[in-house]
Design a protein around this motif. Structure first.
Motif, PDB file in Angstrom:
ATOM      1  N   MET A 289      54.384  28.055  52.280  1.00  9.97           N
ATOM      2  CA  MET A 289      53.684  26.960  52.942  1.00  9.97           C
ATOM      3  C   MET A 289      53.415  25.836  51.956  1.00  9.97           C
ATOM      4  SD  MET A 289      50.023  27.004  54.980  1.00  9.97           S
ATOM      5  CE  MET A 289      50.703  28.030  56.287  1.00  9.97           C
ATOM      6  N   LYS A 290      53.794  24.616  52.346  1.00  8.42           N
ATOM      7  CA  LYS A 290      53.605  23.457  51.484  1.00  8.42           C
ATOM      8  C   LYS A 290      52.279  22.780  51.814  1.00  8.42           C
ATOM      9  CE  LYS A 290      57.168  20.756  51.020  1.00  8.42           C
ATOM     10  NZ  LYS A 290      58.132  19.652  51.302  1.00  8.42           N
ATOM     11  N   ILE A 291      51.452  22.573  50.795  1.00 10.69           N
ATOM     12  CA  ILE A 291      50.120  22.002  50.976  1.00 10.69           C
ATOM     13  C   ILE A 291      49.957  20.791  50.064  1.00 10.69           C
ATOM     14  CG2 ILE A 291      47.630  22.419  50.800  1.00 10.69           C
ATOM     15  CD1 ILE A 291      48.267  25.421  51.136  1.00 10.69           C
ATOM     16  N   VAL A 292      49.368  19.732  50.596  1.00 10.88           N
ATOM     17  CA  VAL A 292      48.980  18.580  49.786  1.00 10.88           C
ATOM     18  C   VAL A 292      47.460  18.470  49.819  1.00 10.88           C
ATOM     19  CG1 VAL A 292      49.059  16.082  49.509  1.00 10.88           C
ATOM     20  CG2 VAL A 292      51.130  17.312  50.174  1.00 10.88           C
ATOM     21  N   GLY A 293      46.858  18.370  48.655  1.00  8.79           N
ATOM     22  CA  GLY A 293      45.427  18.135  48.536  1.00  8.79           C
ATOM     23  C   GLY A 293      45.184  16.698  48.115  1.00  8.79           C
TER      24      GLY A 293
ATOM     25  N   ALA B 287      50.896  11.400  51.160  1.00  4.58           N
ATOM     26  CA  ALA B 287      50.889  12.824  51.504  1.00  4.58           C
ATOM     27  C   ALA B 287      51.781  13.103  52.706  1.00  4.58           C
ATOM     28  CB  ALA B 287      49.461  13.286  51.778  1.00  4.58           C
ATOM     29  N   ILE B 288      51.736  12.237  53.717  1.00  3.03           N
ATOM     30  CA  ILE B 288      52.561  12.425  54.911  1.00  3.03           C
ATOM     31  C   ILE B 288      54.042  12.324  54.560  1.00  3.03           C
ATOM     32  CG2 ILE B 288      53.195  11.372  57.118  1.00  3.03           C
ATOM     33  CD1 ILE B 288      50.207  10.725  57.510  1.00  3.03           C
TER      34      ILE B 288
ATOM     35  N   ASP C 159      52.985  21.233  55.302  1.00  4.67           N
ATOM     36  CA  ASP C 159      52.455  21.936  56.473  1.00  4.67           C
ATOM     37  C   ASP C 159      50.981  21.581  56.695  1.00  4.67           C
ATOM     38  OD1 ASP C 159      54.793  23.779  57.072  1.00  4.67           O
ATOM     39  OD2 ASP C 159      54.395  24.292  54.976  1.00  4.67           O
ATOM     40  N   ILE C 160      50.252  21.383  55.596  1.00  4.48           N
ATOM     41  CA  ILE C 160      48.816  21.111  55.658  1.00  4.48           C
ATOM     42  C   ILE C 160      48.457  20.003  54.670  1.00  4.48           C
ATOM     43  CG2 ILE C 160      46.480  22.063  55.386  1.00  4.48           C
ATOM     44  CD1 ILE C 160      47.595  24.820  55.892  1.00  4.48           C
ATOM     45  N   ILE C 161      47.543  19.137  55.074  1.00  6.15           N
ATOM     46  CA  ILE C 161      46.934  18.174  54.155  1.00  6.15           C
ATOM     47  C   ILE C 161      45.432  18.429  54.136  1.00  6.15           C
ATOM     48  CG2 ILE C 161      46.428  15.746  53.675  1.00  6.15           C
ATOM     49  CD1 ILE C 161      49.068  15.030  55.037  1.00  6.15           C
ATOM     50  N   TYR C 162      44.901  18.760  52.953  1.00  7.48           N
ATOM     51  CA  TYR C 162      43.469  18.911  52.749  1.00  7.48           C
ATOM     52  C   TYR C 162      42.904  17.597  52.226  1.00  7.48           C
ATOM     53  CZ  TYR C 162      43.880  24.063  52.980  1.00  7.48           C
ATOM     54  OH  TYR C 162      44.095  25.354  53.365  1.00  7.48           O
ATOM     55  N   LEU C 163      41.763  17.193  52.753  1.00  8.35           N
ATOM     56  CA  LEU C 163      41.066  15.997  52.275  1.00  8.35           C
ATOM     57  C   LEU C 163      39.739  16.403  51.647  1.00  8.35           C
ATOM     58  CD1 LEU C 163      41.545  13.583  55.334  1.00  8.35           C
ATOM     59  CD2 LEU C 163      43.038  13.867  53.340  1.00  8.35           C
TER      60      LEU C 163
ATOM     61  N   ASN D 156      37.378   7.930  57.463  1.00  7.81           N
ATOM     62  CA  ASN D 156      38.093   9.032  56.827  1.00  7.81           C
ATOM     63  C   ASN D 156      38.244  10.214  57.783  1.00  7.81           C
ATOM     64  OD1 ASN D 156      38.220   7.488  54.536  1.00  7.81           O
ATOM     65  ND2 ASN D 156      36.594   8.559  53.454  1.00  7.81           N
ATOM     66  N   ILE D 157      37.216  10.465  58.588  1.00  5.05           N
ATOM     67  CA  ILE D 157      37.344  11.504  59.611  1.00  5.05           C
ATOM     68  C   ILE D 157      38.395  11.100  60.639  1.00  5.05           C
ATOM     69  CG2 ILE D 157      36.135  12.685  61.498  1.00  5.05           C
ATOM     70  CD1 ILE D 157      33.576  12.500  59.791  1.00  5.05           C
ATOM     71  N   HIS D 158      38.390   9.827  61.022  1.00 10.52           N
ATOM     72  CA  HIS D 158      39.372   9.354  61.995  1.00 10.52           C
ATOM     73  C   HIS D 158      40.797   9.422  61.457  1.00 10.52           C
ATOM     74  CE1 HIS D 158      36.147   6.817  64.312  1.00 10.52           C
ATOM     75  NE2 HIS D 158      35.995   8.128  64.447  1.00 10.52           N
ATOM     76  N   MET D 159      40.955   9.386  60.139  1.00 12.89           N
ATOM     77  CA  MET D 159      42.295   9.475  59.552  1.00 12.89           C
ATOM     78  C   MET D 159      42.967  10.814  59.868  1.00 12.89           C
ATOM     79  SD  MET D 159      43.263   6.697  58.050  1.00 12.89           S
ATOM     80  CE  MET D 159      44.560   7.295  56.988  1.00 12.89           C
ATOM     81  N   LEU D 160      42.196  11.807  60.263  1.00 17.51           N
ATOM     82  CA  LEU D 160      42.784  13.083  60.677  1.00 17.51           C
ATOM     83  C   LEU D 160      43.715  12.891  61.876  1.00 17.51           C
ATOM     84  CD1 LEU D 160      39.632  15.374  60.408  1.00 17.51           C
ATOM     85  CD2 LEU D 160      41.675  15.512  58.961  1.00 17.51           C
ATOM     86  N   TYR D 161      43.443  11.868  62.694  1.00 16.99           N
ATOM     87  CA  TYR D 161      44.308  11.590  63.847  1.00 16.99           C
ATOM     88  C   TYR D 161      45.722  11.217  63.390  1.00 16.99           C
ATOM     89  CZ  TYR D 161      46.084   9.378  68.110  1.00 16.99           C
ATOM     90  OH  TYR D 161      46.854   9.037  69.200  1.00 16.99           O
ATOM     91  N   ARG D 162      45.813  10.392  62.369  1.00 15.25           N
ATOM     92  CA  ARG D 162      47.132   9.996  61.871  1.00 15.25           C
ATOM     93  C   ARG D 162      47.908  11.202  61.347  1.00 15.25           C
ATOM     94  NH1 ARG D 162      47.987   4.973  57.863  1.00 15.25           N
ATOM     95  NH2 ARG D 162      47.269   3.981  59.761  1.00 15.25           N
ATOM     96  N   ILE D 163      47.206  12.096  60.673  1.00 17.72           N
ATOM     97  CA  ILE D 163      47.847  13.294  60.141  1.00 17.72           C
ATOM     98  C   ILE D 163      48.338  14.184  61.279  1.00 17.72           C
ATOM     99  CG2 ILE D 163      47.486  15.378  58.751  1.00 17.72           C
ATOM    100  CD1 ILE D 163      45.388  13.766  57.162  1.00 17.72           C
TER     101      ILE D 163
END
Length: 217
Positions: free
Chosen positions: A1-5, A89-90, A95-99, A113-120
């Protein structure tokens, strides 16, 4: 699994221990002062982005000495430093982006920043915003599974659209069946799972799902 933090420059007292989320499969991106935050947790980011207007010359030298790949932008730009980091990150297509480090400061920044979850989520990637007391995801219509986590025992469902249709909660202390939940309703705040796994589903709208704990826990 590929993860970006992705790590922003939010206050240290709001951060979890980043080492808990570090592994060989995590690609770290620092947004502006988030690069220093990563270094303070003994993590060297692979990329640093931003205008770096919150970093002084000595701090910038510290970053440069770690051989971090830096992408510098003008202070006169349309995007925030965090948005630039999320765009990067996108592009990696994980598979996952942690903020991390994106709450606890200015409220306008925290909200967007919470709303940016929509773009992800729209990019087909799971996005999670994590701080010391909360685990936050944004979900689009469908059936979703949710697992019990001892340190985040409360689970809330918060509409981010004018309404969420046919919300069904199964495996919860307070179940729900095909309920319309309006924007601004507190109906689905502070629920808990009955066991290890629950499910939730809805047919229309946008939901913010918050797993949380009391600050003193």
């Amino acid at each position: 699994m590929k993860i970006v933090g992705v790590v922003g420059g939010g206050p240290a007292q709001d951060l979890p221990d980043l080492k808990e989320y570090d592994s060989d499969s995590v690609f770290w991106i620092g947004a502006d002062r988030g690069n220093l935050t990563l270094l303070e947790h003994n993590i060297i980011p692979q990329i640093g982005v931003g205008d770096f207007d919150s970093i002084n010359a000595d701090e910038m030298l510290t970053i440069d000495q770690c051989s971090i790949k830096i992408e510098t932008y003008s202070t006169q730009k349309d995007e925030t430093d965090l948005e630039l980091a999320i765009q990067k990150a996108i592009e990696i297509n994980p598979d996952i982006i942690y903020l991390f480090g994106v709450t606890g400061g200015r409220l306008d920044h925290e909200l967007i920043n919470i709303h940016m979850l929509y773009r992800i989520e729209k990019a087909g990637i799971k996005g999670v915003l994590i701080n010391k007391s909360n685990w936050i995801e944004l979900k689009l219509p469908g059936m979703h599974k949710i697992e019990y986590e001892p340190k985040f025992k409360y689970i809330s469902f918060i509409p981010q659209s004018l309404s969420v249709l046919d919300l069904t909660l199964e495996g919860f202390i307070y179940p729900l069946k095909d309920k319309e939940v309006q924007f601004g309703s507190t109906l689905c705040i502070s629920n808990q799972l009955n066991g290890k796994i629950g499910t939730f589903s809805f047919t229309s709208g946008i939901l913010i799902v918050v797993k949380s704990r009391d600050v003193l826990d």
